[in-house]
Each structure stands twice: as C-alpha cells, then as structure tokens.
Motif scaffolding. Structure first.
Motif, PDB file in Angstrom:
ATOM      1  N   GLY A 189       0.781  -1.228   0.000  1.00  0.00           N
ATOM      2  CA  GLY A 189       0.000   0.000   0.000  1.00  0.00           C
ATOM      3  C   GLY A 189       0.810   1.275   0.000  1.00  0.00           C
ATOM      4  O   GLY A 189       0.268   2.361   0.206  1.00  0.00           O
ATOM      5  N   SER A 190       2.100   1.173  -0.255  1.00  0.00           N
ATOM      6  CA  SER A 190       2.955   2.351  -0.345  1.00  0.00           C
ATOM      7  C   SER A 190       3.299   2.599  -1.810  1.00  0.00           C
ATOM      8  O   SER A 190       2.843   1.875  -2.691  1.00  0.00           O
ATOM      9  CB  SER A 190       4.211   2.160   0.502  1.00  0.00           C
ATOM     10  N   ALA A 191       4.114   3.629  -2.049  1.00  0.00           N
ATOM     11  CA  ALA A 191       4.466   3.988  -3.421  1.00  0.00           C
ATOM     12  C   ALA A 191       5.969   3.867  -3.632  1.00  0.00           C
ATOM     13  O   ALA A 191       6.753   4.151  -2.729  1.00  0.00           O
ATOM     14  CB  ALA A 191       4.026   5.411  -3.724  1.00  0.00           C
ATOM     15  N   ALA A 192       6.358   3.438  -4.825  1.00  0.00           N
ATOM     16  CA  ALA A 192       7.772   3.356  -5.198  1.00  0.00           C
ATOM     17  C   ALA A 192       7.935   3.899  -6.608  1.00  0.00           C
ATOM     18  O   ALA A 192       7.094   3.662  -7.482  1.00  0.00           O
ATOM     19  CB  ALA A 192       8.262   1.916  -5.128  1.00  0.00           C
ATOM     20  N   PHE A 193       9.015   4.648  -6.797  1.00  0.00           N
ATOM     21  CA  PHE A 193       9.295   5.265  -8.088  1.00  0.00           C
ATOM     22  C   PHE A 193      10.737   4.991  -8.469  1.00  0.00           C
ATOM     23  O   PHE A 193      11.632   5.116  -7.639  1.00  0.00           O
ATOM     24  CB  PHE A 193       9.081   6.784  -8.012  1.00  0.00           C
ATOM     25  N   ILE A 194      10.944   4.629  -9.719  1.00  0.00           N
ATOM     26  CA  ILE A 194      12.301   4.441 -10.225  1.00  0.00           C
ATOM     27  C   ILE A 194      12.752   5.795 -10.754  1.00  0.00           C
ATOM     28  O   ILE A 194      12.244   6.273 -11.775  1.00  0.00           O
ATOM     29  CB  ILE A 194      12.348   3.361 -11.320  1.00  0.00           C
ATOM     30  N   LEU A 195      13.683   6.439 -10.051  1.00  0.00           N
ATOM     31  CA  LEU A 195      14.154   7.766 -10.435  1.00  0.00           C
ATOM     32  C   LEU A 195      15.238   7.701 -11.493  1.00  0.00           C
ATOM     33  O   LEU A 195      15.413   8.643 -12.256  1.00  0.00           O
ATOM     34  CB  LEU A 195      14.685   8.516  -9.210  1.00  0.00           C
ATOM     35  N   GLN A 196      15.982   6.599 -11.501  1.00  0.00           N
ATOM     36  CA  GLN A 196      17.012   6.413 -12.512  1.00  0.00           C
ATOM     37  C   GLN A 196      17.186   4.931 -12.774  1.00  0.00           C
ATOM     38  O   GLN A 196      17.284   4.147 -11.840  1.00  0.00           O
ATOM     39  CB  GLN A 196      18.344   7.007 -12.037  1.00  0.00           C
ATOM     40  N   LYS A 197      17.199   4.576 -14.049  1.00  0.00           N
ATOM     41  CA  LYS A 197      17.484   3.192 -14.442  1.00  0.00           C
ATOM     42  C   LYS A 197      18.950   3.101 -14.804  1.00  0.00           C
ATOM     43  O   LYS A 197      19.465   3.915 -15.569  1.00  0.00           O
ATOM     44  CB  LYS A 197      16.639   2.788 -15.648  1.00  0.00           C
ATOM     45  N   GLY A 198      19.605   2.105 -14.241  1.00  0.00           N
ATOM     46  CA  GLY A 198      21.015   1.882 -14.530  1.00  0.00           C
ATOM     47  C   GLY A 198      21.204   0.646 -15.378  1.00  0.00           C
ATOM     48  O   GLY A 198      20.312   0.252 -16.138  1.00  0.00           O
ATOM     49  N   ASP A 199      22.345   0.018 -15.219  1.00  0.00           N
ATOM     50  CA  ASP A 199      22.649  -1.199 -15.962  1.00  0.00           C
ATOM     51  C   ASP A 199      21.644  -2.283 -15.576  1.00  0.00           C
ATOM     52  O   ASP A 199      21.478  -2.595 -14.401  1.00  0.00           O
ATOM     53  CB  ASP A 199      24.073  -1.653 -15.634  1.00  0.00           C
ATOM     54  N   ALA A 200      20.986  -2.846 -16.570  1.00  0.00           N
ATOM     55  CA  ALA A 200      19.894  -3.798 -16.329  1.00  0.00           C
ATOM     56  C   ALA A 200      20.357  -5.080 -15.642  1.00  0.00           C
ATOM     57  O   ALA A 200      19.588  -5.706 -14.919  1.00  0.00           O
ATOM     58  CB  ALA A 200      19.203  -4.145 -17.645  1.00  0.00           C
ATOM     59  N   SER A 201      21.595  -5.462 -15.840  1.00  0.00           N
ATOM     60  CA  SER A 201      22.026  -6.741 -15.280  1.00  0.00           C
ATOM     61  C   SER A 201      22.821  -6.607 -13.981  1.00  0.00           C
ATOM     62  O   SER A 201      22.656  -7.424 -13.081  1.00  0.00           O
ATOM     63  CB  SER A 201      22.836  -7.526 -16.306  1.00  0.00           C
ATOM     64  N   ARG A 202      23.678  -5.609 -13.839  1.00  0.00           N
ATOM     65  CA  ARG A 202      24.577  -5.564 -12.676  1.00  0.00           C
ATOM     66  C   ARG A 202      24.658  -4.200 -11.993  1.00  0.00           C
ATOM     67  O   ARG A 202      25.536  -4.011 -11.144  1.00  0.00           O
ATOM     68  CB  ARG A 202      25.989  -5.959 -13.104  1.00  0.00           C
ATOM     69  N   GLY A 203      23.824  -3.251 -12.314  1.00  0.00           N
ATOM     70  CA  GLY A 203      23.911  -1.934 -11.688  1.00  0.00           C
ATOM     71  C   GLY A 203      23.610  -1.979 -10.200  1.00  0.00           C
ATOM     72  O   GLY A 203      22.828  -2.801  -9.733  1.00  0.00           O
ATOM     73  N   ASP A 204      24.270  -1.109  -9.430  1.00  0.00           N
ATOM     74  CA  ASP A 204      23.956  -0.979  -8.012  1.00  0.00           C
ATOM     75  C   ASP A 204      22.671  -0.185  -7.845  1.00  0.00           C
ATOM     76  O   ASP A 204      22.232   0.502  -8.771  1.00  0.00           O
ATOM     77  CB  ASP A 204      25.093  -0.268  -7.268  1.00  0.00           C
ATOM     78  N   VAL A 205      22.082  -0.261  -6.647  1.00  0.00           N
ATOM     79  CA  VAL A 205      20.799   0.392  -6.389  1.00  0.00           C
ATOM     80  C   VAL A 205      20.868   1.197  -5.104  1.00  0.00           C
ATOM     81  O   VAL A 205      21.241   0.663  -4.057  1.00  0.00           O
ATOM     82  CB  VAL A 205      19.654  -0.641  -6.246  1.00  0.00           C
TER      83      VAL A 205
END
Length: 114
Positions: free
Chosen positions: A21-37
């Motif tokens: 019931g909360s919200a999440a937004f992806i502000l930046q997409k990085g490397d699809a396979s190995r990017g840090d988050v």
C-alpha cells in the motif's frame, strides 16, 4: 554470489512496496544486469533515509543505512546525496519509496552502522 539481474530485482522491490500500500518510483534506471541500487525512503513529512549496497565479509550483498555516515535525515540533504551519486554513476539505479513508517521493504540484510 549469483544475483538476479538488477532490473528484475528492482521490479520485485517495487511490487512489494505496492502490495503493502505504499508507493515506489524508479528515479534512474542503470545497468539492467549488474547496476547498483540506492534506495531512498521518504516518510512524506520532510525526513528520509537512504540505503546503499555493499558486500560484507562473507560475500553477501547487504544494504547499509547511510545515516551513520551523516547522510540525512533531512530529505533535502538526502536528495543532494542521491543527485551527486546519480551524476557519478550512470549504471546506478535509484528507487524512491514513500512510506509514512519509513519501511524499506528490502529482503536483504540491512546494517545500521553507528
């Protein structure tokens, strides 16, 4: 340690947040396979916390609350930190979670280092 591709891991995190019931937004997409988050969690009242990944001594991926490094709890300060990180690393994923209880929804271990 084998890890899920980052894009799949982020999708699962966003889904856990939404189901609760909360919200999440992806502000930046990085490397699809190995990017840090980087995970920013806002309480919607002007405070936030940010979690960054690291590998512990056992080779396990953990997330560290950066408050111990003096980042936050003021949301403006957190945003400045996140923006600097985004400009340094184009492979970085940034997810913002809005949750009044400041839940992070991570399934990995979280370290609160003082």
């Amino acid at each position: 340690e084998e890890r899920l591709p980052t894009s799949l891991w982020v999708d699962a995190l966003v889904r856990r947040v939404q189901v609760a019931g909360s919200a999440a937004f992806i502000l930046q997409k990085g490397d699809a396979s190995r990017g840090d988050v980087l995970i920013k969690v806002s309480d919607l009242r002007g405070e936030a916390v940010v979690f960054a990944p690291r590998t512990n001594m056992e080779g396990q991926r953990v997330f560290v609350d950066l408050a111990a490094q003096g980042v936050g709890p003021d949301e403006v300060e957190i945003d400045e930190y996140v923006n600097k990180a985004r400009s340094r690393d184009s492979d970085l994923w940034v997810v913002e979670i809005e949750d009044r209880e400041k839940r992070h929804f991570l399934t990995e271990p979280v370290e609160y280092v003082s």
